[in-house]
Design a protein around this motif. Sequence first.
Motif, PDB file in Angstrom:
ATOM      1  N   LEU A 133      39.571  51.499  50.008  1.00  0.00           N
ATOM      2  CA  LEU A 133      40.296  50.921  48.877  1.00  0.00           C
ATOM      3  C   LEU A 133      40.859  49.551  49.238  1.00  0.00           C
ATOM      4  CD1 LEU A 133      42.230  54.004  47.420  1.00  0.00           C
ATOM      5  CD2 LEU A 133      39.936  53.168  46.877  1.00  0.00           C
ATOM      6  N   SER A 134      41.344  49.405  50.462  1.00  0.00           N
ATOM      7  CA  SER A 134      41.864  48.124  50.916  1.00  0.00           C
ATOM      8  C   SER A 134      40.776  47.063  50.884  1.00  0.00           C
ATOM      9  CB  SER A 134      42.430  48.271  52.335  1.00  0.00           C
ATOM     10  OG  SER A 134      42.910  47.046  52.815  1.00  0.00           O
ATOM     11  N   ARG A 135      39.569  47.443  51.299  1.00  0.00           N
ATOM     12  CA  ARG A 135      38.455  46.495  51.283  1.00  0.00           C
ATOM     13  C   ARG A 135      38.109  46.106  49.849  1.00  0.00           C
ATOM     14  NH1 ARG A 135      34.869  49.493  53.150  1.00  0.00           N
ATOM     15  NH2 ARG A 135      33.483  49.728  51.352  1.00  0.00           N
ATOM     16  N   TRP A 136      38.134  47.079  48.927  1.00  0.00           N
ATOM     17  CA  TRP A 136      37.844  46.777  47.516  1.00  0.00           C
ATOM     18  C   TRP A 136      38.852  45.780  46.954  1.00  0.00           C
ATOM     19  CZ3 TRP A 136      36.907  52.349  45.131  1.00  0.00           C
ATOM     20  CH2 TRP A 136      35.725  52.876  45.683  1.00  0.00           C
ATOM     21  N   VAL A 137      40.125  45.997  47.255  1.00  0.00           N
ATOM     22  CA  VAL A 137      41.164  45.092  46.755  1.00  0.00           C
ATOM     23  C   VAL A 137      40.964  43.696  47.333  1.00  0.00           C
ATOM     24  CG1 VAL A 137      43.638  44.585  46.749  1.00  0.00           C
ATOM     25  CG2 VAL A 137      42.850  46.922  46.371  1.00  0.00           C
ATOM     26  N   LYS A 138      40.698  43.614  48.618  1.00  0.00           N
ATOM     27  CA  LYS A 138      40.501  42.315  49.257  1.00  0.00           C
ATOM     28  C   LYS A 138      39.309  41.585  48.650  1.00  0.00           C
ATOM     29  CE  LYS A 138      40.052  40.124  53.795  1.00  0.00           C
ATOM     30  NZ  LYS A 138      39.951  40.350  55.268  1.00  0.00           N
ATOM     31  N   GLU A 139      38.236  42.309  48.364  1.00  0.00           N
ATOM     32  CA  GLU A 139      37.056  41.697  47.747  1.00  0.00           C
ATOM     33  C   GLU A 139      37.375  41.192  46.340  1.00  0.00           C
ATOM     34  OE1 GLU A 139      33.708  44.436  50.119  1.00  0.00           O
ATOM     35  OE2 GLU A 139      34.354  44.951  48.071  1.00  0.00           O
ATOM     36  N   PHE A 140      38.189  41.950  45.609  1.00  0.00           N
ATOM     37  CA  PHE A 140      38.555  41.532  44.257  1.00  0.00           C
ATOM     38  C   PHE A 140      39.455  40.291  44.295  1.00  0.00           C
ATOM     39  CE2 PHE A 140      40.466  41.878  40.019  1.00  0.00           C
ATOM     40  CZ  PHE A 140      39.354  42.219  39.247  1.00  0.00           C
ATOM     41  N   LEU A 141      40.390  40.275  45.241  1.00  0.00           N
ATOM     42  CA  LEU A 141      41.252  39.106  45.393  1.00  0.00           C
ATOM     43  C   LEU A 141      40.431  37.870  45.734  1.00  0.00           C
ATOM     44  CD1 LEU A 141      44.293  40.486  47.459  1.00  0.00           C
ATOM     45  CD2 LEU A 141      44.086  40.269  44.985  1.00  0.00           C
ATOM     46  N   GLN A 142      39.495  38.039  46.635  1.00  0.00           N
ATOM     47  CA  GLN A 142      38.660  36.911  47.051  1.00  0.00           C
ATOM     48  C   GLN A 142      37.839  36.389  45.880  1.00  0.00           C
ATOM     49  OE1 GLN A 142      35.782  37.818  50.152  1.00  0.00           O
ATOM     50  NE2 GLN A 142      36.026  35.775  51.022  1.00  0.00           N
ATOM     51  N   ALA A 143      37.287  37.302  45.076  1.00  0.00           N
ATOM     52  CA  ALA A 143      36.495  36.897  43.920  1.00  0.00           C
ATOM     53  C   ALA A 143      37.351  36.156  42.891  1.00  0.00           C
ATOM     54  CB  ALA A 143      35.841  38.121  43.274  1.00  0.00           C
ATOM     55  N   ALA A 144      38.644  36.482  42.850  1.00  0.00           N
ATOM     56  CA  ALA A 144      39.561  35.833  41.914  1.00  0.00           C
ATOM     57  C   ALA A 144      40.072  34.506  42.437  1.00  0.00           C
ATOM     58  CB  ALA A 144      40.736  36.765  41.613  1.00  0.00           C
ATOM     59  N   GLY A 145      39.652  34.100  43.630  1.00  0.00           N
ATOM     60  CA  GLY A 145      40.044  32.810  44.178  1.00  0.00           C
ATOM     61  C   GLY A 145      41.299  32.829  45.017  1.00  0.00           C
ATOM     62  N   THR A 204      29.682  47.097  36.290  1.00  0.00           N
ATOM     63  CA  THR A 204      29.019  48.075  37.143  1.00  0.00           C
ATOM     64  C   THR A 204      30.088  48.992  37.737  1.00  0.00           C
ATOM     65  OG1 THR A 204      29.206  46.715  39.139  1.00  0.00           O
ATOM     66  CG2 THR A 204      27.273  46.354  37.715  1.00  0.00           C
ATOM     67  N   LEU A 205      29.676  50.128  38.273  1.00  0.00           N
ATOM     68  CA  LEU A 205      30.634  51.043  38.881  1.00  0.00           C
ATOM     69  C   LEU A 205      31.346  50.377  40.057  1.00  0.00           C
ATOM     70  CD1 LEU A 205      31.931  53.819  38.980  1.00  0.00           C
ATOM     71  CD2 LEU A 205      30.023  54.606  40.429  1.00  0.00           C
ATOM     72  N   GLN A 206      30.642  49.540  40.788  1.00  0.00           N
ATOM     73  CA  GLN A 206      31.252  48.819  41.898  1.00  0.00           C
ATOM     74  C   GLN A 206      32.349  47.886  41.400  1.00  0.00           C
ATOM     75  OE1 GLN A 206      28.471  46.519  44.201  1.00  0.00           O
ATOM     76  NE2 GLN A 206      30.025  45.601  45.482  1.00  0.00           N
ATOM     77  N   GLU A 207      32.053  47.103  40.365  1.00  0.00           N
ATOM     78  CA  GLU A 207      33.036  46.174  39.807  1.00  0.00           C
ATOM     79  C   GLU A 207      34.218  46.918  39.198  1.00  0.00           C
ATOM     80  OE1 GLU A 207      30.009  42.538  38.488  1.00  0.00           O
ATOM     81  OE2 GLU A 207      30.332  44.267  37.165  1.00  0.00           O
ATOM     82  N   LEU A 208      33.935  48.016  38.504  1.00  0.00           N
ATOM     83  CA  LEU A 208      35.001  48.800  37.878  1.00  0.00           C
ATOM     84  C   LEU A 208      35.912  49.406  38.942  1.00  0.00           C
ATOM     85  CD1 LEU A 208      36.323  50.077  35.377  1.00  0.00           C
ATOM     86  CD2 LEU A 208      34.647  51.943  35.540  1.00  0.00           C
ATOM     87  N   SER A 209      35.333  49.877  40.041  1.00  0.00           N
ATOM     88  CA  SER A 209      36.118  50.464  41.124  1.00  0.00           C
ATOM     89  C   SER A 209      37.077  49.444  41.712  1.00  0.00           C
ATOM     90  CB  SER A 209      35.194  51.006  42.211  1.00  0.00           C
ATOM     91  OG  SER A 209      34.316  51.992  41.701  1.00  0.00           O
ATOM     92  N   ARG A 210      36.562  48.251  41.980  1.00  0.00           N
ATOM     93  CA  ARG A 210      37.396  47.193  42.564  1.00  0.00           C
ATOM     94  C   ARG A 210      38.495  46.759  41.601  1.00  0.00           C
ATOM     95  NH1 ARG A 210      32.492  43.383  44.923  1.00  0.00           N
ATOM     96  NH2 ARG A 210      31.968  44.645  46.742  1.00  0.00           N
ATOM     97  N   LYS A 211      38.120  46.605  40.337  1.00  0.00           N
ATOM     98  CA  LYS A 211      39.098  46.171  39.333  1.00  0.00           C
ATOM     99  C   LYS A 211      40.199  47.219  39.160  1.00  0.00           C
ATOM    100  CE  LYS A 211      39.545  45.270  34.361  1.00  0.00           C
ATOM    101  NZ  LYS A 211      38.834  45.142  33.071  1.00  0.00           N
ATOM    102  N   LEU A 212      39.815  48.481  39.061  1.00  0.00           N
ATOM    103  CA  LEU A 212      40.785  49.536  38.790  1.00  0.00           C
ATOM    104  C   LEU A 212      41.784  49.688  39.930  1.00  0.00           C
ATOM    105  CD1 LEU A 212      41.925  51.875  37.170  1.00  0.00           C
ATOM    106  CD2 LEU A 212      40.134  53.343  38.138  1.00  0.00           C
ATOM    107  N   VAL A 213      41.305  49.740  41.162  1.00  0.00           N
ATOM    108  CA  VAL A 213      42.233  49.947  42.275  1.00  0.00           C
ATOM    109  C   VAL A 213      43.177  48.753  42.418  1.00  0.00           C
ATOM    110  CG1 VAL A 213      40.692  49.011  44.062  1.00  0.00           C
ATOM    111  CG2 VAL A 213      42.432  50.676  44.683  1.00  0.00           C
TER     112      VAL A 213
END
Length: 308
Positions: free
Chosen positions: A224-236, A116-125
Amino acid sequence: MMASLSENTLKQYNTTFRLWWRFCFQTGISVYEATTEELIRFLHNIFETANLKYGSFNSHRSALSLILEPSVTDNPILNRFMKGLSKLRPAAPRYNATWDPNSLLQYAERLPNPLTLQELSRKLVTLLCLITGHRLQTIAKIKLSNFIYGEDAIQILIADPIKTSGRNQLQPTLHIPFFKEKRFLCCASALTEYIDRTSYLRHGQDTLFLSYRRPHLVASKQTLSRWVKEFLQAAGIDTSVFKAHSTRHSSTSAALRNGIAVDVICKTAGWSQRTATFAKFYNRPLVPPNEFARAVCNVSHSRHADLP
């Protein structure tokens, strides 16, 4: 004179000025004509009421040097007081350890396709932070008009002022190589996909990152900081300890473990020339800039034309 200070510095100094104004009002001190002894009383009051590190006191001193006489803020007695603060409240690194990027990269590879665009945004940043080693402030200033497309990589010129900008300082250039071996970790491919999928939302907007929610405004550094933090959290990764900026620690540490010279890491991540000079003392060889990103993701040279 105001233009000599960045927006973030002004915000930081405003905290000092509010505290100073309140202290002067309560003690009957002149805001602009205080003595060195009165300044020390102000700093000592903060020392007793707040558990701050030395850097915070030094920031207060820098802020008040803008409105007080130089003889007040650059005084031998104050210098001795500041040295005492540095002993009692020494500056300490935010992290004593860092996380291994392999867990995050493995999570990124397992994500379903298409995203999704949300997932792609978090992954890319997150990937951009990881393979460049730069601050989110730099990533937030990426503009489409500053892209240079090459056969093996995308180069992104950062034209707007950043934290390390100054006279006789070169602006950074981000190198985003294409990865054939690890297609789902290819940041350059994710970048081109993101640009294609957001093209109809831009309406002439040049800044790379847009909010994935309507009205799709430019994403701020905090977003962007929030997106990165959410991606890190999802990765464990434990985000109660590691914040978004920890990608800078993780990527540079991984590059060093994979054999990248210290001076190359400093140059790639945009650290000061003094740090780069220290690295040159060890006589490490220079390597092409794309090797930093490749070492972080642990992939070999590839060409984007071969991507499926």
